[in-house]
Design a protein around this motif. Structure first.
Motif, PDB file in Angstrom:
ATOM      1  N   ALA A  42     -23.869  29.893   9.504  1.00 52.09           N
ATOM      2  CA  ALA A  42     -23.246  28.716  10.115  1.00 52.09           C
ATOM      3  C   ALA A  42     -24.309  27.731  10.582  1.00 52.09           C
ATOM      4  O   ALA A  42     -24.213  26.525  10.332  1.00 52.09           O
ATOM      5  N   ARG A  43     -25.323  28.240  11.250  1.00 49.25           N
ATOM      6  CA  ARG A  43     -26.401  27.391  11.757  1.00 49.25           C
ATOM      7  C   ARG A  43     -27.105  26.663  10.604  1.00 49.25           C
ATOM      8  O   ARG A  43     -27.371  25.465  10.677  1.00 49.25           O
ATOM      9  N   ALA A  44     -27.380  27.378   9.509  1.00 46.96           N
ATOM     10  CA  ALA A  44     -28.049  26.772   8.362  1.00 46.96           C
ATOM     11  C   ALA A  44     -27.172  25.684   7.726  1.00 46.96           C
ATOM     12  O   ALA A  44     -27.670  24.625   7.338  1.00 46.96           O
ATOM     13  N   LEU A  45     -25.867  25.928   7.630  1.00 45.92           N
ATOM     14  CA  LEU A  45     -24.964  24.927   7.051  1.00 45.92           C
ATOM     15  C   LEU A  45     -24.873  23.684   7.919  1.00 45.92           C
ATOM     16  O   LEU A  45     -24.900  22.557   7.412  1.00 45.92           O
ATOM     17  N   VAL A  46     -24.774  23.869   9.209  1.00 47.95           N
ATOM     18  CA  VAL A  46     -24.699  22.722  10.127  1.00 47.95           C
ATOM     19  C   VAL A  46     -26.011  21.940  10.092  1.00 47.95           C
ATOM     20  O   VAL A  46     -26.004  20.709  10.071  1.00 47.95           O
ATOM     21  N   ASP A  47     -27.131  22.656  10.056  1.00 49.72           N
ATOM     22  CA  ASP A  47     -28.433  21.983   9.948  1.00 49.72           C
ATOM     23  C   ASP A  47     -28.537  21.211   8.639  1.00 49.72           C
ATOM     24  O   ASP A  47     -29.014  20.073   8.611  1.00 49.72           O
ATOM     25  N   ALA A  48     -28.080  21.825   7.550  1.00 48.04           N
ATOM     26  CA  ALA A  48     -28.119  21.153   6.242  1.00 48.04           C
ATOM     27  C   ALA A  48     -27.273  19.886   6.270  1.00 48.04           C
ATOM     28  O   ALA A  48     -27.671  18.855   5.724  1.00 48.04           O
ATOM     29  N   ASP A  49     -26.129  19.944   6.917  1.00 50.83           N
ATOM     30  CA  ASP A  49     -25.267  18.767   6.995  1.00 50.83           C
ATOM     31  C   ASP A  49     -25.923  17.656   7.801  1.00 50.83           C
ATOM     32  O   ASP A  49     -25.765  16.487   7.471  1.00 50.83           O
ATOM     33  N   SER A  50     -26.671  18.011   8.822  1.00 50.97           N
ATOM     34  CA  SER A  50     -27.328  16.966   9.614  1.00 50.97           C
ATOM     35  C   SER A  50     -28.503  16.347   8.861  1.00 50.97           C
ATOM     36  O   SER A  50     -28.834  15.187   9.070  1.00 50.97           O
ATOM     37  N   VAL A  51     -29.127  17.110   7.965  1.00 51.57           N
ATOM     38  CA  VAL A  51     -30.282  16.627   7.200  1.00 51.57           C
ATOM     39  C   VAL A  51     -29.834  15.864   5.949  1.00 51.57           C
ATOM     40  O   VAL A  51     -30.349  14.789   5.654  1.00 51.57           O
ATOM     41  N   ALA A  52     -28.916  16.423   5.211  1.00 50.75           N
ATOM     42  CA  ALA A  52     -28.484  15.843   3.930  1.00 50.75           C
ATOM     43  C   ALA A  52     -26.992  16.105   3.733  1.00 50.75           C
ATOM     44  O   ALA A  52     -26.614  17.055   3.045  1.00 50.75           O
TER      45      ALA A  52
END
Length: 90
Positions: A42-52
């Motif tokens: 979940a953390r990786a997906l949310v981080d990915a959404d904030s980056v790209a």
């Protein structure tokens, strides 16, 4: 997963194009999910959404991962929001 934490803290990480960082984070989310770490995924997906955001919202693998993480009870708030944004929930 320890290596992932080290990689994303390096200066070279911030110099990568956003799309590369987003794609890497989606792949990291898949790895977290494979080892049963829903929070990490979940953390990786949310981080990915904030980056790209486009990497997460348009890439079929990301949509699949969002759906899998969102099925966890309770679904992490950030992933529930992503699931709604990509049209997986109403």
């Amino acid at each position: 997963m320890r290596r992932h934490a080290i990689v994303v803290r390096r200066e070279a990480w911030r110099r990568l194009p956003a799309e590369y960082r987003g794609a890497y984070l989606v792949d990291a989310a898949r790895a977290y999910l494979q080892v049963g770490d829903l929070r990490g995924a979940a953390r990786a997906l949310v981080d990915a959404d904030s980056v790209a955001p486009a990497e997460v919202r348009c890439r079929p693998l990301a949509r699949t991962l969002i759906a899998e993480v969102a099925r966890g009870h309770p679904a992490p708030a950030g992933v529930a929001r992503l699931a709604t944004l990509v049209g997986l929930t109403r």
